[in-house]
Design a protein around this motif. Sequence first.
Motif, short mmCIF file in Angstrom:
data_model
loop_
_atom_site.label_atom_id
_atom_site.label_comp_id
_atom_site.label_asym_id
_atom_site.label_seq_id
_atom_site.Cartn_x
_atom_site.Cartn_y
_atom_site.Cartn_z
N GLY A 265 5.52 3.73 1.11
CA GLY A 265 4.40 3.05 1.76
C GLY A 265 4.87 1.86 2.55
O GLY A 265 5.97 1.89 3.13
N GLN B 225 -0.83 2.98 -6.17
CA GLN B 225 -1.54 2.93 -4.89
C GLN B 225 -1.36 1.62 -4.13
O GLN B 225 -1.37 1.61 -2.90
N GLY B 226 -1.21 0.51 -4.83
CA GLY B 226 -1.02 -0.74 -4.11
C GLY B 226 -1.13 -1.95 -5.02
O GLY B 226 -1.65 -1.88 -6.14
N ARG C 286 0.87 -1.17 0.00
CA ARG C 286 0.00 0.00 0.00
C ARG C 286 0.90 1.22 0.00
O ARG C 286 1.79 1.33 0.85
N SER C 287 0.68 2.12 -0.97
CA SER C 287 1.67 3.17 -1.18
C SER C 287 1.02 4.46 -1.68
O SER C 287 -0.17 4.50 -2.00
N ASN C 288 1.85 5.51 -1.74
CA ASN C 288 1.34 6.81 -2.17
C ASN C 288 1.65 7.11 -3.63
O ASN C 288 1.37 8.21 -4.11
#
Length: 292
Positions: A115, A75-76, A69-71
């Motif tokens: 993330g 996004q993921g 899950r990341s920015n």
Amino acid sequence: MSDCIIRATAAGQSIRAFACDLTETAEEARRRHGTSPVVTAALGRLLAACAMMGSGMKGEDDLLTLMIRSNGPIQGLTVTADSHGNIKGYPLVPDVEIPRKGPGKLDVGSAVGSGTLTVIQDLGLKEPYSGQIELQTGEIAEDLAYYFTVSEQTPSAVGLGVMVDTDCTVKHAGGFILQLMPDTPEEVIAALEKKLADLPQVTSLMEQGLGPEEILTELVGDLGFEITERLPVRFFCNCSEERIAAALATLKDSDLQEMIDDGETIEVKCHFCNSAYHFTVEQLKEILAARK
């Protein structure tokens, strides 16, 4: 050659080694989710890592999940593998376009961003084991090497690669994982570090025609390695109309009734394989009646 994983040991079993060719699996994932090249590369890398890690599980029903899950714009990503070589996965955002790092070099790190990486092992115990780290680069291989060292106290080298062809299909996908046992001699570690420093990228090796066994030979062939298992791999999802119906049955009565009142057939898609299932108003009524 169909997709497969090679498991091996080297240097008197002081090194645990994995290598895989996941080209067909990564292409199936790309086709199902309609991913852009950089997302194809990110998802393919995570699929390869999860497949190799999952192959080391012992139980018939054991499951391994890797979740990012990341920015970044992706996004993921989520992928799941069992101990039989069955794997599936999906991105949160399948179509991402960002500048390349250079000719033929997709910028996976920027697409993923910062993330967390969560590793969940469901081994049939009361509670699944879960470990989590902060992403170090977003390139996935380095992040997994960091996870092994920090969360499992197992110094590891991880190489992952996906080559996307000019028509956006997957030309090569695969990788390797090398893990040092506590008794690994210092001279073996030094020799391995030198090999890794001189090793071309995984996709370059595959472009030369090397398969998983040849890649391990390049890495640990002069350290006395022994293959312990060859495991076929495939993209496989166990979703079905019955499973989706069971999921619908967990909704609130009011939510099911609202769908029924709309008077339209609904479509439900599986996250992992993007298969679509359709339920008529009559089927929704049957689900609601069964709940009551």
